[in-house]
Design a protein around this motif. Structure first.
Motif, mmCIF file in Angstrom:
data_model
loop_
_atom_site.group_PDB
_atom_site.id
_atom_site.type_symbol
_atom_site.label_atom_id
_atom_site.label_comp_id
_atom_site.label_asym_id
_atom_site.label_seq_id
_atom_site.Cartn_x
_atom_site.Cartn_y
_atom_site.Cartn_z
ATOM 1 N N PHE A 105 0.775 -1.178 0.362
ATOM 2 C CA PHE A 105 -0.088 0.057 0.387
ATOM 3 C C PHE A 105 0.882 1.025 -0.637
ATOM 4 C CE2 PHE A 105 -3.623 -2.625 2.120
ATOM 5 C CZ PHE A 105 -3.866 -3.006 0.964
ATOM 6 N N THR A 106 1.812 1.254 0.858
ATOM 7 C CA THR A 106 2.718 2.201 0.729
ATOM 8 C C THR A 106 3.716 2.592 0.076
ATOM 9 O OG1 THR A 106 4.102 1.637 3.153
ATOM 10 C CG2 THR A 106 2.093 2.589 3.188
ATOM 11 N N GLY A 107 4.266 1.449 -0.910
ATOM 12 C CA GLY A 107 5.711 1.393 -1.657
ATOM 13 C C GLY A 107 6.895 1.438 -0.733
ATOM 14 N N LYS A 108 6.613 1.265 0.639
ATOM 15 C CA LYS A 108 8.072 1.292 0.898
ATOM 16 C C LYS A 108 7.975 0.789 2.489
ATOM 17 C CE LYS A 108 6.327 6.187 3.292
ATOM 18 N NZ LYS A 108 6.791 7.461 3.248
ATOM 19 N N PRO A 109 8.727 0.618 3.450
ATOM 20 C CA PRO A 109 9.372 -0.119 4.986
ATOM 21 C C PRO A 109 8.470 0.459 5.733
ATOM 22 C CG PRO A 109 11.242 -0.225 3.884
ATOM 23 C CD PRO A 109 10.568 0.424 2.784
ATOM 24 N N PHE A 110 7.768 0.009 6.745
ATOM 25 C CA PHE A 110 7.458 1.112 7.701
ATOM 26 C C PHE A 110 8.391 1.636 8.553
ATOM 27 C CE2 PHE A 110 6.369 0.888 12.777
ATOM 28 C CZ PHE A 110 4.934 1.369 12.270
ATOM 29 N N ASP A 111 7.411 2.671 8.330
ATOM 30 C CA ASP A 111 8.274 3.880 9.261
ATOM 31 C C ASP A 111 7.256 4.700 10.328
ATOM 32 O OD1 ASP A 111 9.987 5.947 9.526
ATOM 33 O OD2 ASP A 111 10.184 7.065 8.266
ATOM 34 N N ILE A 112 8.110 4.606 11.567
ATOM 35 C CA ILE A 112 6.815 4.547 12.509
ATOM 36 C C ILE A 112 6.709 6.527 12.478
ATOM 37 C CG2 ILE A 112 8.714 5.015 14.642
ATOM 38 C CD1 ILE A 112 6.696 3.841 16.447
ATOM 39 N N ARG A 113 7.611 6.998 12.249
ATOM 40 C CA ARG A 113 7.644 8.640 12.125
ATOM 41 C C ARG A 113 6.443 9.392 10.698
ATOM 42 N NH1 ARG A 113 13.467 9.400 11.575
ATOM 43 N NH2 ARG A 113 13.351 7.864 10.168
ATOM 44 N N ASP A 114 6.251 8.393 10.176
ATOM 45 C CA ASP A 114 4.864 8.925 8.994
ATOM 46 C C ASP A 114 4.144 8.359 9.332
ATOM 47 O OD1 ASP A 114 4.658 8.993 6.882
ATOM 48 O OD2 ASP A 114 5.306 7.586 5.161
ATOM 49 N N GLN A 115 3.232 8.877 9.079
ATOM 50 C CA GLN A 115 1.636 8.950 9.783
ATOM 51 C C GLN A 115 0.921 7.856 9.100
ATOM 52 O OE1 GLN A 115 0.378 9.345 12.600
ATOM 53 N NE2 GLN A 115 -1.430 8.485 12.414
ATOM 54 N N VAL A 118 2.508 4.565 9.526
ATOM 55 C CA VAL A 118 1.742 3.730 10.602
ATOM 56 C C VAL A 118 0.040 3.374 9.628
ATOM 57 C CG1 VAL A 118 1.019 4.225 12.954
ATOM 58 C CG2 VAL A 118 2.921 5.027 11.832
ATOM 59 N N ASN A 119 -0.639 4.143 9.212
ATOM 60 C CA ASN A 119 -2.147 4.135 8.653
ATOM 61 C C ASN A 119 -2.362 2.925 7.748
ATOM 62 O OD1 ASN A 119 -2.879 6.227 10.857
ATOM 63 N ND2 ASN A 119 -3.020 7.650 8.976
ATOM 64 N N MET A 120 -2.055 2.652 7.154
ATOM 65 C CA MET A 120 -1.522 1.264 6.296
ATOM 66 C C MET A 120 -1.216 0.435 6.796
ATOM 67 S SD MET A 120 -2.517 2.709 3.721
ATOM 68 C CE MET A 120 -3.221 4.856 2.129
ATOM 69 N N TYR A 121 0.200 -0.167 7.644
ATOM 70 C CA TYR A 121 0.832 -1.018 7.613
ATOM 71 C C TYR A 121 -0.572 -1.531 9.589
ATOM 72 C CZ TYR A 121 4.816 -1.737 6.082
ATOM 73 O OH TYR A 121 6.053 -1.548 5.017
ATOM 74 N N LEU A 122 -0.859 -0.534 10.137
ATOM 75 C CA LEU A 122 -1.723 -0.924 11.237
ATOM 76 C C LEU A 122 -3.200 -1.421 10.411
ATOM 77 C CD1 LEU A 122 -2.921 -0.810 14.583
ATOM 78 C CD2 LEU A 122 -3.843 1.176 13.981
#
Length: 332
Positions: A105-115, A118-122
């Motif tokens: 969905f995001t095209g990149k690894p998980f980044d807790i600083r990127d809202q 966070v939304n997509m992974y959550l």
């Protein structure tokens, strides 16, 4: 003094010159030694010479000490391994599919600083967690339905499990589509690369099938109390089977003892008959000898009497015998 010395000498068993014997020593004269009875410990304890109470205690001890009536050692070890495996695998699958969908969905690894990250992974995590929970609830409900005996409750559970099955199929299709699209985007197979597409589908099926299998096993897993009930049932069946085998064994042992007793009795009868025959022959021989002795004695006496009578009858009258030089002889 001499009589007292003789008494002391008899009490001591020694010569009169020694110390006089005491009253306790003289009281033991003529007392026989104690008799010791030795028990015969060579005969082993068997079911034939055991009482019903001993047989019952023997059966109970064997049944209670029996191990692995329901599950043997290797089965217990493997079940523990499968328990841990089925608990770990669903969470691992949730983690893997969540990371795949989030990255898709995001095209990149998980980044807790990127809202957005966070939304997509959550969102992916919630979807996969609900999917894993639905899988387990469905299989657990199926296991519970199998133990229901009431028809009405069973019909209600049928509708419930059917609804869970439909929801699980929908979630499985969504999860399969997401995994397939992620792997296709990552591996970028060619249009005619059948092997890569087969590998992608196999990987999707393995994850979904593993989640389903783990839920199926956890729903089927026998509880501790039910296992205790199964063990008690197995112990009861084992006790009953041991009772039958002991009864059969006692019957065989009794038949063997009876057969041996009959053989011993037959041998004793043959010995007794042989002794009777020998005694009868000996008595008959003695009677025959005695009879012949008496008969020959009687015949001998009769013959002697006859000869004596014959001799008496054959005796000639006395004649006048004269000598040749007798002066009274008359010449013819």
């Amino acid at each position: 003094m001499k009589i007292a010395g003789i008494k002391n000498w008899l009490g001591r068993g020694k010569d009169p010159g020694q110390v006089p014997a005491t009253q306790q020593q003289t009281a033991t004269i003529g007392v026989p030694p104690p008799i010791t009875i030795h028990r015969n410990t060579q005969i082993p304890i068997a079911t034939t010479n055991m009482t019903p109470e001993q047989l019952k205690a023997r059966r109970l001890a064997r049944v209670e000490n029996a191990k692995g009536l329901v599950e043997s050692v290797h089965i217990k070890v493997m079940l523990k391994y499968v328990d841990v495996l089925c608990l770990v695998v669903p969470f691992a699958i949730v983690f893997l599919t969540t990371s795949e969908l989030g990255q898709l969905f995001t095209g990149k690894p998980f980044d807790i600083r990127d809202q957005t990250s966070v939304n997509m992974y959550l969102a992916a995590l919630i979807a996969e967690a609900v999917y894993a929970g639905c899988t387990f609830i469905w299989q657990y409900a199926e296991s519970y339905k199998a133990s229901i005996e009431d028809a009405e409750e069973r019909a209600r559970m049928n509708r419930f499990t059917l609804g869970l099955a439909l929801v699980w199929l929908l979630f499985s299709a969504i999860s399969a589509m997401g995994q397939f699209y992620y792997l296709k985007t990552y591996w970028k197979p060619k249009s005619l690369d059948t092997f890569t597409y087969m590998l992608i589908w196999a990987r999707v099926v393995i994850l979904i099938g593993a989640d389903f299998a783990c839920a199926k096993y956890l729903g089927w897993r026998v509880t501790t109390l039910r296992k205790f009930a199964q063990e008690e049932k197995a112990r009861g069946e084992m006790y009953q089977e041991m009772e039958k085998q002991e009864a059969r064994r006692r019957e065989i042992e009794a038949e063997s003892d009876l057969h041996i007793a009959q053989i011993d009795q037959s041998i004793e009868t043959q010995k007794r008959n042989a002794k009777i025959v020998n005694d009868t022959a000996e008595i008959m021989g003695q009677a025959t000898t005695k009879f012949l002795s008496q008969f020959t004695g009687t015949v001998e006496r009769v013959m002697n009497n006859v000869l004596e009578n014959v001799n008496n009858r054959l005796e000639l009258p006395p004649v006048d015998v004269k000598q040749l030089d007798d002066p009274n002889r008359r010449d013819m």
